[in-house]
Design a protein around this motif. Structure first.
Motif, short mmCIF file in Angstrom:
data_model
loop_
_atom_site.label_atom_id
_atom_site.label_comp_id
_atom_site.label_asym_id
_atom_site.label_seq_id
_atom_site.Cartn_x
_atom_site.Cartn_y
_atom_site.Cartn_z
N UNK A 1 -27.19 -14.36 19.71
CA UNK A 1 -28.00 -13.59 20.84
C UNK A 1 -29.31 -13.29 20.07
N UNK A 2 -29.42 -12.76 18.93
CA UNK A 2 -30.64 -12.08 18.56
C UNK A 2 -31.56 -13.22 18.14
N UNK A 3 -30.91 -14.44 17.57
CA UNK A 3 -31.62 -15.48 17.11
C UNK A 3 -32.28 -16.29 18.26
N UNK A 4 -31.42 -16.54 19.34
CA UNK A 4 -31.91 -17.10 20.42
C UNK A 4 -33.23 -16.21 20.98
N UNK A 5 -32.90 -14.98 21.11
CA UNK A 5 -33.87 -13.94 21.85
C UNK A 5 -35.36 -14.33 20.96
N UNK A 6 -35.24 -14.35 19.60
CA UNK A 6 -36.26 -14.54 18.70
C UNK A 6 -36.96 -15.88 19.11
N UNK A 7 -36.21 -16.68 19.17
CA UNK A 7 -36.57 -18.15 19.43
C UNK A 7 -37.45 -18.13 20.62
N UNK A 8 -36.99 -17.50 21.66
CA UNK A 8 -37.53 -17.51 23.00
C UNK A 8 -38.95 -16.70 23.00
N UNK A 9 -38.75 -15.35 22.63
CA UNK A 9 -39.94 -14.52 22.99
C UNK A 9 -40.80 -14.44 21.60
N UNK A 10 -40.17 -14.54 20.46
CA UNK A 10 -41.13 -14.71 19.28
C UNK A 10 -41.71 -16.11 19.38
N UNK A 11 -40.84 -17.01 19.67
CA UNK A 11 -41.31 -18.53 19.78
C UNK A 11 -42.43 -18.65 20.80
N UNK A 12 -42.45 -17.72 21.90
CA UNK A 12 -43.64 -17.63 22.90
C UNK A 12 -44.98 -17.12 22.11
N UNK A 13 -44.53 -16.18 21.49
CA UNK A 13 -45.96 -15.33 20.80
C UNK A 13 -46.28 -16.36 19.84
N UNK A 14 -45.70 -17.17 18.81
CA UNK A 14 -46.11 -18.07 17.96
C UNK A 14 -46.93 -19.18 18.80
N UNK A 15 -46.34 -19.52 19.87
CA UNK A 15 -46.86 -20.67 20.66
C UNK A 15 -48.38 -20.20 21.16
#
Length: 413
Positions: free
Chosen positions: A336-350
């Motif tokens: 859950x944490x890794x997927x949350x980071x991928x979604x929200x953290x990935x959006x910040x990186x994008x």
């Protein structure tokens, strides 16, 4: 991502997009409007449901009448968000909760994907984005007037229900913070000094309204939005000058307030900042409990909605971890944490990768709409909150472009 040609400005195309943007703003801020003392219980229909029913067909038409150019930077956060929804549904299988789970799963699995898609489409279509900003600004100003009138009558007199008052000051604070950032953008873009002065007065009025109901996170979001979003619009030198001006104005206000402490009486937000540490202490307790139970239930987590029971609060959804990342970790475990980071953290990186190639006005407006919610999800709201998923969609809309239907190319979707 190469810029997509603009959609032809036909009246039908403009009207469709504008209606979608306006209804999206109403849907996003419906909670703030419904809990406003002047409107609570007075509307003959549910504002959330009405805006949702109107927005659904408009988004379908918007999707069908455009060709969409998708940047590759969106692949990771979109895939992570989809897998996060799926994983949290699966994690409900071992959750001890029934009531919270039954409330949360539909919001995650149904409302979450729709709100993200709405943010993507509305944020990417220029006319829809303009309408979204204008309606959001108008709603913020309306709420500022409602709050100001409520203060004149006595805040408790118009907010007899303390739970309703608490929810209202949180949601209304988000609307005020977003509207203030948009008003500040309008001020730096105004060509005439009278217009600029008018928009700056609007910023001050929205800031004054944010001092009344007690939303501390909203006040921080307002300051950050007013300081940062116009700086994105102005570029390096102008942005630095704007940041310094805002910091000097804030320092001058705080100095004046220290010299005139009697003026702070009745400003509920400032009173909560200085005299009520209980809110922060309660959050720290919840954060510690989330980390503790995340360790106890590793690696798969407590199950969706299971935190409140494990922490000894029973089926009380209001005592969630008050931090999206910790909630994903406690209830969804390491996946859950890794997927949350991928979604929200990935959006910040994008956003960071896409920003240099985007028009500053578009980037600044999306930042104004996203920043208050981004701050809020770290100290409040749970994963079922639709506002967070809409803001995620808006952030990712920076990687989406709308082509005219007849404009064909090799990279259209």
């Amino acid at each position: 991502m190469t810029a997509a040609p603009a959609v032809p400005p036909t009246f039908g195309s403009f009207l469709l997009a504008s209606l979608a943007g306006g209804l999206a703003a109403v849907l996003q801020l419906a909670g703030a409007l419904k809990t406003a003392p002047a409107l609570a219980g007075a509307l003959p229909f549910d504002l959330t449901l009405a805006s949702l029913v109107g927005l659904l067909p408009l988004l379908a038409l918007l999707l069908a009448t455009r060709r969409w150019v998708v940047a590759p930077e969106l692949a990771l956060p979109l895939a992570a968000a989809a897998l996060l929804w799926l994983w949290l549904v699966v994690a409900g299988a071992w959750s001890p909760s029934r009531l919270v789970l039954a409330q949360k799963l539909p919001e995650l699995a149904l409302a979450g994907p729709f709100m993200l898609a709405a943010g993507l489409l509305v944020g990417a279509e220029p006319a829809a984005r303009r309408a979204l900003c204008r309606f959001t600004l108008g709603i913020g100003m309306l709420l500022a007037v409602v709050i100001g009138l409520g203060a004149l009558r006595g805040w408790q007199a118009v907010a007899q229900d303390l739970d309703q008052a608490r929810v209202h000051h949180q949601l209304a604070g988000l609307a005020l913070a977003t509207a203030a950032a948009l008003a500040a953008l309008a001020a730096v873009e105004a060509r005439h000094w009278l217009l600029r002065l008018g928009w700056m007065l609007a910023v001050l009025g929205l800031a004054a309204a944010a001092l009344l109901p007690g939303g501390r996170t909203a006040l921080a979001a307002l300051i950050a939005g007013v300081a940062l979003t116009p700086a994105l619009r102005l570029g390096w030198r102008g942005g630095l000058g704007w940041l310094l001006a805002v910091l000097l104005a804030l320092a001058a206000f705080l100095t004046w307030l220290l010299l005139h402490p009697d003026w702070a009486e009745g400003l509920r937000t400032l009173e909560r900042l200085t005299a009520e540490p209980a809110g922060l202490e309660a959050r720290q307790t919840l954060w510690q409990a989330a980390l503790h139970w995340a360790g106890q239930s590793a690696p798969w987590g407590l199950g969706t909605g299971g935190f409140t029971i494990a922490a000894g609060h029973g089926e009380w959804r209001g005592l969630y971890p008050h931090n999206h990342a910790l909630e994903a970790l406690a209830e969804g475990g390491l996946p859950g944490l890794l997927l949350w980071l991928g979604a929200f953290g990935g959006a910040a990186l994008a956003m960071a990768r896409l920003a240099p190639g985007l028009p500053p006005a578009r980037l600044a407006r999306i930042a104004a709409l996203v920043l208050p919610v981004a701050l809020t999800v770290m100290v409040s709201t749970d994963l079922g909150n639709r506002m967070a998923w809409f803001a995620l969609g808006l952030a990712l809309s920076l990687g989406l472009g709308a082509r005219a239907p007849q404009a064909r190319g090799n990279n259209h979707v």
